[in-house]
Design an enzyme around this catalytic site. Structure first.
Site, short mmCIF file in Angstrom:
data_model
loop_
_atom_site.label_atom_id
_atom_site.label_comp_id
_atom_site.label_asym_id
_atom_site.label_seq_id
_atom_site.Cartn_x
_atom_site.Cartn_y
_atom_site.Cartn_z
N HIS A 370 -101.21 57.05 40.46
CA HIS A 370 -100.35 56.32 41.56
C HIS A 370 -100.36 56.88 43.09
O HIS A 370 -100.58 56.26 44.17
CB HIS A 370 -98.90 56.46 41.30
CG HIS A 370 -97.82 55.92 42.08
ND1 HIS A 370 -97.29 54.78 41.62
CD2 HIS A 370 -97.16 56.01 43.11
CE1 HIS A 370 -96.58 54.23 42.24
NE2 HIS A 370 -96.38 55.10 43.33
N GLU A 371 -100.39 58.42 43.59
CA GLU A 371 -100.46 58.75 44.69
C GLU A 371 -101.83 58.52 45.42
O GLU A 371 -101.82 58.40 46.25
CB GLU A 371 -100.39 60.45 44.63
CG GLU A 371 -99.00 60.73 44.14
CD GLU A 371 -97.81 60.16 44.87
OE1 GLU A 371 -98.14 59.78 46.09
OE2 GLU A 371 -96.80 60.12 44.30
N HIS A 374 -101.99 55.18 46.58
CA HIS A 374 -101.34 54.76 47.86
C HIS A 374 -102.12 55.58 48.97
O HIS A 374 -102.47 54.93 50.14
CB HIS A 374 -99.93 55.68 48.01
CG HIS A 374 -98.99 54.89 47.03
ND1 HIS A 374 -98.77 53.32 47.43
CD2 HIS A 374 -98.12 55.37 46.16
CE1 HIS A 374 -97.88 53.15 46.56
NE2 HIS A 374 -97.46 54.18 45.77
N HIS A 380 -96.54 48.50 47.27
CA HIS A 380 -96.16 47.73 46.54
C HIS A 380 -96.18 46.42 46.48
O HIS A 380 -96.18 45.83 47.78
CB HIS A 380 -94.46 48.04 45.89
CG HIS A 380 -94.38 49.53 45.34
ND1 HIS A 380 -93.31 50.36 45.82
CD2 HIS A 380 -95.24 50.06 44.49
CE1 HIS A 380 -93.45 51.35 45.20
NE2 HIS A 380 -94.48 51.19 44.42
#
Length: 686
Positions: A370-371, A374, A380
């Site tokens: 997830h990190e 980004h 999102h």
């Protein structure tokens, strides 16, 4: 959160945590009993009364060619015991394993319908020793994290027909263009991983080698998520002289293990201090941010003042003149201190109001992936209730394929879009890759004879085998005289280097996957595709076999509908099917989904859909306004820009006043001269 907010700081927050830790999240688990193999390239183990056999090869692609390990005392030599492999039994799959010590492995086995995770038991206080390894399937988890980013059917590459034939998959590019498409080679975001003292002492058991192996296996698992993705889907006509953005992943260039805490309370490795996560990341950027790496990642086992925070990263932007952050970031100056903010952090410990506990392998994969996402530029997808113009395309409802992978809400994967990146996500990351891959991405470690992969120009490759159990393949990766194949590369090959006969079962069938036994054909080393079982036979989750494919429950011939998740929260935890007219509705009989199964906005618990994962988003520039000191720091850092803006506003104001005075004088002159039949026209200064 709307996409147009262009957020730069992403918090991955665990919304609801359970207090009974491992046994609550892992409904079924068992110890792993590894067996000694006579061949270095094969590992055997038992799990839940089944024997697993995995053929291994060295995992080179996770490492940079200049990979180094450091502690606070200087460089260290750590043996490389990282492997990728092919699961031979009990069914076909792909493996990412790391050897912690003799006959002790950790990692993951990826199957077409599930994933088996192997991890040490000591972080969860299931054992005090390094040796015991606990295993569990993803299907037996009840997590409070978004599972949508993990490998699923369309993201993990399998070669079911022939799990032994491990030819490298090359992107189809004409040879006359290969020299011009550097990104086909420069496909790895180089990493510096920094393990602080908390991680070293808790997860590493005060051992640099164990810490290193933990981190390498973690990145290898993350690569299983990233490398299959084609970021140019639908945009192949716009490649314009470069190769396709596929097989883009990570390689570790440096690991820094902090084997003792820092005495300074302000240092990011201070063990006594409880940090605010923003402040910790900022101090880490000052100390470790560097232009020599694509990303610099702090791996910790500490908890933060902000309850339930698991990670923090700066989002990358596609242009260098935009705000710094994420991959390949430029240098920034803050209050006279220079920093590169290509940094992120993640913790391996969850912190709720009730308790703290270590994350399991699955959860760590989600947090890190997830990190990193980004840091590559992904935000999102817009929520359904937003006014974003892309909401219909990037967050469709269930009737139009369901939410995409980067949805704010977790998805189980029933709908087609649940395993795909939305057009919004693909565009954001693709734009960042276009603008930055050439500046800091580097070449994946090249292959060679001896890596266990049959590549162009090779007839065989024995890989890590150093014994002479098989003499089918020589050290130059050529078949020996009289040999037709190598059993290390071809499943339909005998120990005497000949093809198996047409009765030899090369791939055992799996009725749950609607596949019967596959047998060799007698004239090839490859294993033919497995034939289907009879139609109508029951398969996974109450489904039904048809032409060798397991149809979900709703798509059974007797039902004739499509699987879906009811968007109504009151119905979201009931088994739902979609009619041909597009209506998603519960099946008769009040059949409820089990706890942990994904629903419209999280996962089911006690027949209710619970919202679990939230990303709290803030703009990077707002960090400096958190306190009075932050305001002063911002002013000092941007004094030149502020001065220019200030004097520009003064100049514009003076100009407007002068112009107003001139216009007023002109009007008065014209009015007073009217009686003399003369008109005085004042020259326009404009």
């Amino acid at each position: 959160m709307k996409i147009q907010d262009r957020s730069l700081l992403i918090f991955l927050v665990l919304g609801i945590l359970k207090s009974d830790a491992f046994n609550t999240r892992v409904k079924r688990h068992a110890p792993i009993r590894f067996q000694r193999s006579t061949r270095q390239s094969v590992v055997h183990f038992e799990f839940l009364d089944q024997e697993y056999v995995v053929d291994l090869e060295p995992n080179h692609s996770t490492f940079h060619e200049n990979f180094k390990v450091f502690t606070q005392d200087g460089p260290q030599i750590v043996p490389r015991d990282e492997y990728i492999g092919t699961v031979r039994e009990p069914r076909a799959g792909r493996a990412v394993l790391t050897q912690l010590e003799e006959n002790v492995y950790i990692g993951s086995l990826y199957f077409v319908d599930d994933t088996l995770h192997l991890e040490p038991s000591y972080p969860h206080q299931l054992s005090d020793d390094l040796g015991p390894v606990v295993g569990y399937f993803e299907s037996d988890l009840d997590l409070n994290l978004d599972l949508s980013a993990m490998p699923v059917r369309n993201q993990v590459s399998f070669r079911r027909a022939n799990p032994f034939l491990k030819h490298r998959r090359a992107i189809a590019i004409p040879s006359d263009r290969r020299k011009d498409v550097l990104n086909v080679k420069r496909n790895r975001c180089t990493l510096k991983l920094v393990a602080d003292y908390s991680f070293y002492s808790i997860f590493g058991k005060n051992n640099t080698g164990i810490v290193t192996k933990f981190l390498v296996n973690m990145i290898a698992r993350v690569n299983e998520i990233y490398t299959p993705i084609n970021w140019d889907v639908g945009k192949e006509d716009d490649i314009s002289g470069r190769g396709r953005f596929q097989n883009m992943g990570f390689s570790i260039k440096e690991i820094k293990v902090l084997d003792r805490p820092n005495a300074s309370d302000s240092h990011y490795n201070s063990y006594s201090r409880i940090w605010e996560v923003e402040r910790l990341l900022r101090e880490f950027a000052f100390a470790e941010g560097s232009k020599d790496f694509c990303l610099v990642h702090l791996v910790t086992a500490r908890t933060f003042r902000e309850v339930a925070t698991l990670g923090l990263a700066y989002v990358s932007y596609k242009k260098w003149d935009e705000t710094a952050g994420g991959i390949c970031s430029k240098q920034e100056t803050f209050n006279g201190r220079v920093a590169y903010i290509n940094v992120l952090l993640s913790t391996s410990f969850a912190n709720s109001e009730q308790s703290t506990y270590p994350l399991i392998t699955k959860e760590i994969d989600i947090v890190v992936s997830h990190e990193y996402g980004h840091a590559w530029g992904a935000t999102h997808d817009p929520t359904i209730d937003s006014d974003d113009p892309d909401v219909e395309e990037c967050s469709p409802n269930d009737q139009n394929g369901g939410k995409y992978l980067m949805s704010q809400y977790a998805q189980k994967g029933y709908d087609a879009n649940n395993v795909l990146f939305s057009p919004c996500s693909r565009k954001l990351i693709r734009d960042v890759l276009i603008g930055k891959w050439e500046s800091c991405f580097q070449e994946e470690m090249t292959s060679f004879c001896g890596n266990g992969i049959v590549e162009d120009g090779e007839e065989c490759d024995n890989g890590v085998d150093t014994d002479n159990e098989f003499n089918c393949c020589d050290k130059f990766c050529r078949l020996a005289v009289g040999a037709k194949c190598s059993p290390l590369n071809h499943i339909c090959c005998t120990p005497t280097c000949q093809f198996h006969n047409s009765t030899h079962v090369c791939l055992p069938g799996d009725s749950l996957l609607c596949k019967a036994d596959a047998v060799c054909n007698g004239f090839s080393g490859e294993c033919p595709s497995a034939p289907p079982v009879r139609d109508g036979q029951e398969c996974l989750e109450g489904g039904e076999c048809l032409n060798g494919v397991c149809l979900p429950f709703c798509e059974k011939m007797s039902i004739g509908k499509k699987s879906c998740i009811c968007e109504d929260l009151e119905l979201s935890c009931r088994l739902c099917c979609r009619d041909y007219n597009g209506t998603c509705a519960p099946v008769p009989g009040h059949v409820y989904l089990r706890d942990g199964v994904r629903c419209s906005k999280g996962s089911c618990r006690d027949r209710k859909c619970v919202n679990e994962v939230v990303d709290n988003v803030r703009n990077y520039f707002l960090i400096t306004f958190q306190t009075t000191g932050g305001v002063l720091e911002f002013i000092k850092t941007h004094i030149v820009v502020i001065a220019i803006i200030f004097f520009t506003l003064i100049f514009v104001g003076i100009y407007k006043i002068v112009k107003y005075g001139e216009n007023f004088t002109e009007k008065v002159t014209h009015k007073t001269a009217g009686g003399c039949r003369s008109v005085f026209v004042k020259a326009d200064v404009n």
